[in-house]
Design an enzyme around this catalytic site. Structure first.
Site, short mmCIF file in Angstrom:
data_model
loop_
_atom_site.label_atom_id
_atom_site.label_comp_id
_atom_site.label_asym_id
_atom_site.label_seq_id
_atom_site.Cartn_x
_atom_site.Cartn_y
_atom_site.Cartn_z
N TYR A 87 49.57 104.34 90.69
CA TYR A 87 49.93 103.71 89.63
C TYR A 87 51.01 102.69 89.75
O TYR A 87 50.74 101.69 88.95
CB TYR A 87 50.62 104.74 88.35
CG TYR A 87 50.90 104.42 87.40
CD1 TYR A 87 50.10 104.25 86.25
CD2 TYR A 87 52.61 104.21 86.84
CE1 TYR A 87 50.62 103.77 84.96
CE2 TYR A 87 52.92 103.57 85.70
CZ TYR A 87 52.13 103.45 84.70
OH TYR A 87 52.51 103.13 83.60
N SER A 99 54.81 97.85 83.86
CA SER A 99 55.38 99.14 83.61
C SER A 99 56.69 98.99 84.55
O SER A 99 57.03 98.10 85.33
CB SER A 99 54.69 100.02 84.72
OG SER A 99 55.44 101.44 84.66
#
Length: 122
Positions: A27, A14
């Protein structure tokens, strides 16, 4: 490795693998870990003909991001930072994945490729 024919691994990281996140510590930590494990795999498995790389999608227009895109102010602030001036689509990931899965990337190993419309360039 038993087959002895090598292969390609493409992990999904990400933008937060490169940046610290805000209000998403789990996350951010997990996606930073994906980038790290990708490098570890590259170091350990290259001698077996296995390439390990990752893609790092930017803001993607998916069902998961629908609430953010529906928030007019938040959507505008995100889109203003993306040089491509749009959210990505899942289809935008296809070309980078095909490249990393192909022989064209045989000497690319341990890399995390940002697919973010230029977000990280800002």
């Amino acid at each position: 490795m038993k087959q002895g024919t090598g292969g390609k691994i493409i992990n999904v990281a990400s933008m937060l693998s490169f940046q610290g996140g805000i209000r998403v510590p789990s996350y951010t930590a997990s996606k930073s870990g994906v980038m790290g494990i990708t490098r570890l795999m590259a170091n350990e498995w290259a001698k077996h003909g296995i390439n390990a790389n990752a893609i790092a999608p930017g803001y993607m227009a998916t069902n998961n991001t629908a609430p953010i895109r529906a928030d007019e102010a938040r959507n505008r602030s995100i889109q203003e930072r993306i040089p491509a001036d749009r959210w990505g689509t899942p289809e935008d990931l296809a070309g980078p994945v095909v490249f990393l899965a192909s022989q064209a990337s045989n000497y690319v190993n341990g890399h995390t490729l940002a697919v973010d419309g230029g977000w990280l360039a800002r």
